[in-house]
Write an enzyme that holds these catalytic residues in place. Structure first.
Site, mmCIF file in Angstrom:
data_model
loop_
_atom_site.group_PDB
_atom_site.id
_atom_site.type_symbol
_atom_site.label_atom_id
_atom_site.label_comp_id
_atom_site.label_asym_id
_atom_site.label_seq_id
_atom_site.Cartn_x
_atom_site.Cartn_y
_atom_site.Cartn_z
ATOM 1 N N GLU A 116 0.849 -1.197 0.000
ATOM 2 C CA GLU A 116 0.000 0.000 0.000
ATOM 3 C C GLU A 116 0.882 1.244 0.000
ATOM 4 O O GLU A 116 2.111 1.151 0.162
ATOM 5 C CB GLU A 116 -0.939 -0.015 1.213
ATOM 6 C CG GLU A 116 -1.976 -1.128 1.101
ATOM 7 C CD GLU A 116 -2.930 -1.167 2.276
ATOM 8 O OE1 GLU A 116 -3.424 -0.107 2.686
ATOM 9 O OE2 GLU A 116 -3.170 -2.272 2.783
ATOM 10 N N ARG A 279 -0.770 8.432 1.436
ATOM 11 C CA ARG A 279 -2.160 8.825 1.219
ATOM 12 C C ARG A 279 -2.391 10.334 1.187
ATOM 13 O O ARG A 279 -3.188 10.843 0.423
ATOM 14 C CB ARG A 279 -2.943 8.267 2.392
ATOM 15 C CG ARG A 279 -4.136 7.552 2.004
ATOM 16 C CD ARG A 279 -4.650 6.786 3.168
ATOM 17 N NE ARG A 279 -4.492 5.382 2.934
ATOM 18 C CZ ARG A 279 -4.894 4.463 3.799
ATOM 19 N NH1 ARG A 279 -5.452 4.813 4.934
ATOM 20 N NH2 ARG A 279 -4.744 3.202 3.515
ATOM 21 N N ARG A 375 -1.142 8.866 8.998
ATOM 22 C CA ARG A 375 -0.965 7.442 9.303
ATOM 23 C C ARG A 375 -0.511 6.669 8.066
ATOM 24 O O ARG A 375 -1.066 6.823 6.977
ATOM 25 C CB ARG A 375 -2.298 6.862 9.777
ATOM 26 C CG ARG A 375 -2.277 5.372 9.976
ATOM 27 C CD ARG A 375 -3.626 4.869 10.427
ATOM 28 N NE ARG A 375 -4.624 5.027 9.416
ATOM 29 C CZ ARG A 375 -5.124 4.023 8.690
ATOM 30 N NH1 ARG A 375 -4.721 2.787 8.873
ATOM 31 N NH2 ARG A 375 -6.057 4.257 7.802
HETATM 32 P P1 FAD Z 1 -14.073 0.651 15.717
HETATM 33 O O1 FAD Z 1 -13.722 -0.610 15.040
HETATM 34 O O2 FAD Z 1 -14.682 1.712 14.881
HETATM 35 O O3 FAD Z 1 -15.071 0.316 16.911
HETATM 36 C C1 FAD Z 1 -15.682 1.358 17.634
HETATM 37 C C2 FAD Z 1 -16.822 0.775 18.426
HETATM 38 O O4 FAD Z 1 -17.317 1.730 19.343
HETATM 39 C C3 FAD Z 1 -18.006 0.362 17.581
HETATM 40 O O5 FAD Z 1 -18.465 -0.870 18.058
HETATM 41 C C4 FAD Z 1 -19.042 1.456 17.849
HETATM 42 O O6 FAD Z 1 -20.371 1.055 17.677
HETATM 43 C C5 FAD Z 1 -18.738 1.758 19.306
HETATM 44 N N1 FAD Z 1 -19.163 3.075 19.789
HETATM 45 C C6 FAD Z 1 -18.868 4.289 19.278
HETATM 46 N N2 FAD Z 1 -19.443 5.251 20.024
HETATM 47 C C7 FAD Z 1 -20.104 4.633 21.033
HETATM 48 C C8 FAD Z 1 -20.915 5.086 22.112
HETATM 49 N N3 FAD Z 1 -21.182 6.387 22.327
HETATM 50 N N4 FAD Z 1 -21.442 4.169 22.956
HETATM 51 C C9 FAD Z 1 -21.229 2.839 22.771
HETATM 52 N N5 FAD Z 1 -20.494 2.362 21.740
HETATM 53 C C10 FAD Z 1 -19.931 3.253 20.894
HETATM 54 N N6 FAD Z 1 -6.973 0.068 9.092
HETATM 55 C C11 FAD Z 1 -5.961 -0.792 8.846
HETATM 56 O O7 FAD Z 1 -5.024 -0.891 9.639
HETATM 57 N N7 FAD Z 1 -5.991 -1.566 7.726
HETATM 58 C C12 FAD Z 1 -6.998 -1.518 6.812
HETATM 59 O O8 FAD Z 1 -6.997 -2.250 5.831
HETATM 60 C C13 FAD Z 1 -8.059 -0.605 7.040
HETATM 61 N N8 FAD Z 1 -9.056 -0.488 6.145
HETATM 62 C C14 FAD Z 1 -10.119 0.314 6.458
HETATM 63 C C15 FAD Z 1 -11.201 0.364 5.581
HETATM 64 C C16 FAD Z 1 -12.328 1.094 5.904
HETATM 65 C C17 FAD Z 1 -13.501 1.133 4.960
HETATM 66 C C18 FAD Z 1 -12.360 1.822 7.125
HETATM 67 C C19 FAD Z 1 -13.569 2.614 7.506
HETATM 68 C C20 FAD Z 1 -11.270 1.814 7.981
HETATM 69 C C21 FAD Z 1 -10.147 1.060 7.654
HETATM 70 N N9 FAD Z 1 -9.047 1.013 8.508
HETATM 71 C C22 FAD Z 1 -8.018 0.159 8.231
HETATM 72 C C23 FAD Z 1 -9.044 1.727 9.774
HETATM 73 C C24 FAD Z 1 -9.393 0.737 10.901
HETATM 74 O O9 FAD Z 1 -10.382 -0.157 10.448
HETATM 75 C C25 FAD Z 1 -9.901 1.427 12.130
HETATM 76 O O10 FAD Z 1 -9.097 2.513 12.469
HETATM 77 C C26 FAD Z 1 -9.924 0.461 13.317
HETATM 78 O O11 FAD Z 1 -10.638 -0.700 12.960
HETATM 79 C C27 FAD Z 1 -10.561 1.129 14.515
HETATM 80 O O12 FAD Z 1 -10.796 0.168 15.499
HETATM 81 P P2 FAD Z 1 -11.422 0.634 16.880
HETATM 82 O O13 FAD Z 1 -11.619 -0.589 17.673
HETATM 83 O O14 FAD Z 1 -10.631 1.733 17.421
HETATM 84 O O15 FAD Z 1 -12.832 1.279 16.462
HETATM 85 C C1 SIN Z 2 -7.293 0.378 2.388
HETATM 86 O O1 SIN Z 2 -7.492 -0.816 2.239
HETATM 87 O O2 SIN Z 2 -7.049 1.162 1.466
HETATM 88 C C2 SIN Z 2 -7.392 0.952 3.757
HETATM 89 C C3 SIN Z 2 -6.154 0.680 4.487
HETATM 90 C C4 SIN Z 2 -6.041 1.538 5.715
HETATM 91 O O3 SIN Z 2 -6.874 2.386 5.983
HETATM 92 O O4 SIN Z 2 -5.051 1.355 6.420
#
Ligand code: FAD
Ligand code: SIN
Length: 512
Positions: A116, A279, A375
């Site tokens: 990537e 990015r 990032r």
């Molecule tokens: P999340 O997985 O977003 O979980 C947050 C949780 O908190 C959810 O369950 C939500 O419902 C809950 N929540 C929020 N507010 C409240 C509230 N007030 N009360 C109760 N619950 C609440 N990163 C990579 O490293 N590699 C990738 O390939 C990649 N691809 C991505 C593709 C997409 C389309 C997206 C959107 C993101 C991608 N990312 C990637 C980024 C990565 O997925 C996220 O940064 C990471 O998964 C965040 O994890 P988290 O546990 O911090 O939050």
């Molecule tokens: C992607 O697959 O392009 C997302 C990867 C990331 O957000 O780290």
């Protein structure tokens, strides 16, 4: 009132992996996860590209991954944190595999490594283009097997309860019964994810409204680096507002080209790494091309790629394009940059501790120092895995303090209050999202930011009063939280005087 030892807010990779470990370590303690939608709904579930991990030290090395992260962060990363996160990667990957997550391998049995933007080597471990879905599936299954973990879905955290800078619990709205529950906890973890819906155009699902950051801010936690918003260069262009489907950066890693409508492959004009520049650079270049041409999107050209290998690697992307009438082997894919990730957030130390005692933060809502001004792709899942482990290790050695067990925690004042007019929230929300896109987008200016600031201050004050005087709902609190976070983004963008990484103000020392 519900008493729990560990209160975890959020059920993405950060919250769930911490829950599994702490529940195993203390089988007689109570672990409670509250989450505002279905248990699996999260940014995690939608992650496509994978996890950046050095798994093959013949070609790759920790030092190369560290260097790539530092270059991408444009001088603002915390080097100690970068070293820690990169070198812990293989252990955290093994844990995921032990929990049942599957990752693609080559016929020889090695990991099939994707590439990537900003990575000097192929090092992205993945499960086709659905890595997040696979991880969320595996860890949620583990969580459901633990007898001392309770998962309360459709429970929305409203605010933390603090006493003398100690966090002693949280108020949580049961979204099905409308009851406000007081949780008393020894330790609380904010793992609430991203902020995408502040911008409306985003790759994030609708749960991403910045709640944890606003909640921490109201409790006086330090929040920084909010100006570093990451815009993903290639969201599928659709003529609508809301969550946008992502065309993974791994597709460019696979060899796709970015072209203008007239067919010009423009990325080599901006950076020697062309489509695989980091990015921030790709999004800023697309933004410039769109401003020059007046077009609404650019194209991603996959027509020269190996059809069979592409479909095997990216089945979900292929299907989604087909559903939109785009045959990627004949047609170019229309793409635009969209909000994707927040590099800043709740400031934590190396053990995930915030500056409020007994309050921790992990994952996208936290600011660890790993990302600096931008990032590196696929470093986010890795950061969440490493820091949830650091928090676990810290708390594994601490005896539960029975925090405020004997203190009286006030219940939420929930006397009968009038309901809001039907369209109140939707109308302010769409005006707010438009303001954020126009005045705090990829390229900002002090004049736009200052104009946004005065409107945001008015809305923030209004929402504060509305939350006090009207019946509480998820929609209302999400809007209040989004405006609070929007205000932080705008204020910290005004304060930043120098362009770095994902942050560009055209009236400061412009970098491009
Ligand atoms: P999340 O997985 O977003 O979980 C947050 C949780 O908190 C959810 O369950 C939500 O419902 C809950 N929540 C929020 N507010 C409240 C509230 N007030 N009360 C109760 N619950 C609440 N990163 C990579 O490293 N590699 C990738 O390939 C990649 N691809 C991505 C593709 C997409 C389309 C997206 C959107 C993101 C991608 N990312 C990637 C980024 C990565 O997925 C996220 O940064 C990471 O998964 C965040 O994890 P988290 O546990 O911090 O939050
Ligand atoms: C992607 O697959 O392009 C997302 C990867 C990331 O957000 O780290």
């Amino acid at each position: 009132m519900i008493r729990t030892n560990y209160l975890i807010i959020g059920s993405g990779v950060a919250g769930l992996t911490f829950a599994i470990k702490i529940a195993d370590r203390f089988p007689d303690k109570i672990v409670t996860i509250v989450t505002k939608s279905n248990a699996d709904e999260s940014n995690t579930k939608y992650a496509q590209g994978g996890i950046a991990i050095v798994t093959d030290e013949t070609q790759d090395s920790y030092q190369k991954h560290i260097d790539d992260t530092l270059i991408c962060g444009d001088g603002l990363c915390d080097e100690e944190v970068v070293k820690l996160v990169v070198t812990e990667g293989p252990k955290r990957l093994k844990e995921l595999i032990d929990w049942g997550a599957k990752f693609d391998t080559t016929p020889k049995g090695n990991f099939d490594l994707g590439k990537e933007g900003g990575h000097s080597e192929n090092r992205v471990v993945h499960h086709k283009d659905q890595t997040g879905y696979e991880i969320e599936r595996a860890i949620l299954e583990q969580v459901h097997q633990k007898k001392n973990i309770t998962v309360l879905d459709h429970h929305f955290a409203l605010d933390l309860i603090t006493e003398n800078n100690h966090c002693v619990g949280a108020y949580v709205l049961n979204q099905k019964t409308n009851e406000i529950i007081t949780f008393q906890s020894d330790y609380t973890l904010l793992a609430t994810g991203g902020i995408g819906h502040i911008y409306g155009h985003t790759t994030n699902p609708v749960i991403a409204t910045g709640d944890g950051i606003a909640i921490a801010y109201r409790a006086n936690a330090t929040i920084t680096d909010m100006e570093f918003i990451q815009f993903h260069p290639t969201a599928l262009y659709e003529d609508s507002i809301g969550s946008k489907f992502l065309i993974s950066e791994a597709v460019r890693g696979f060899g796709a080209y970015l072209r203008t409508k007239s067919g010009h492959r423009f990325m080599p004009d901006y950076d020697p790494r062309a489509e695989l520049a980091s990015r921030d650079i790709v999004s800023q270049s697309i933004d410039l091309e769109l401003k020059k041409s007046g077009d609404e999107f650019v194209y991603l050209d996959c027509t020269h790629l190996d059809v069979v290998a592409f479909v095997k690697h990216f089945p979900m992307i292929y299907d989604r394009c087909m559903k939109n009438g785009i045959d990627i082997f004949k047609d170019w894919i229309p793409v635009i940059p969209a909000q994707h990730y927040l590099c800043g957030g709740i400031v934590v130390d190396i053990n995930g501790k915030t500056d409020i005692i007994n309050l921790f933060a992990c994952g996208e809502c936290s600011r660890t120092g790993l990302h600096g001004a931008n990032r590196l792709a696929s470093n986010s899942l890795l950061e969440a895995l490493v820091f949830s482990d650091k928090i676990y290790n810290y708390l594994a050695e601490v005896t539960v303090e029975n925090n405020s067990e004997n203190n009286l925690i006030p219940e939420w004042q929930s006397e009968m209050k009038p309901s809001l007019e039907l369209n109140y929230c939707t109308e302010i929300k769409s005006k707010f999202q438009l303001l954020m896109r126009q005045n705090a987008g990829i390229v900002r200016s002090d004049a736009d930011l200052l104009a946004a600031k005065s409107q945001l201050m008015i809305w923030q004050q209004e929402l504060k009063e509305t939350c006090k005087n009207y019946h509480i709902s998820t929609e209302l609190f999400e809007l209040y939280n989004m405006i609070t976070v929007g205000n932080l983004i705008v204020q910290q963008s005004i304060e930043r005087k120098e362009n770095r990484g994902g942050f560009v103000k055209f009236d400061t020392s412009c970098k491009y």
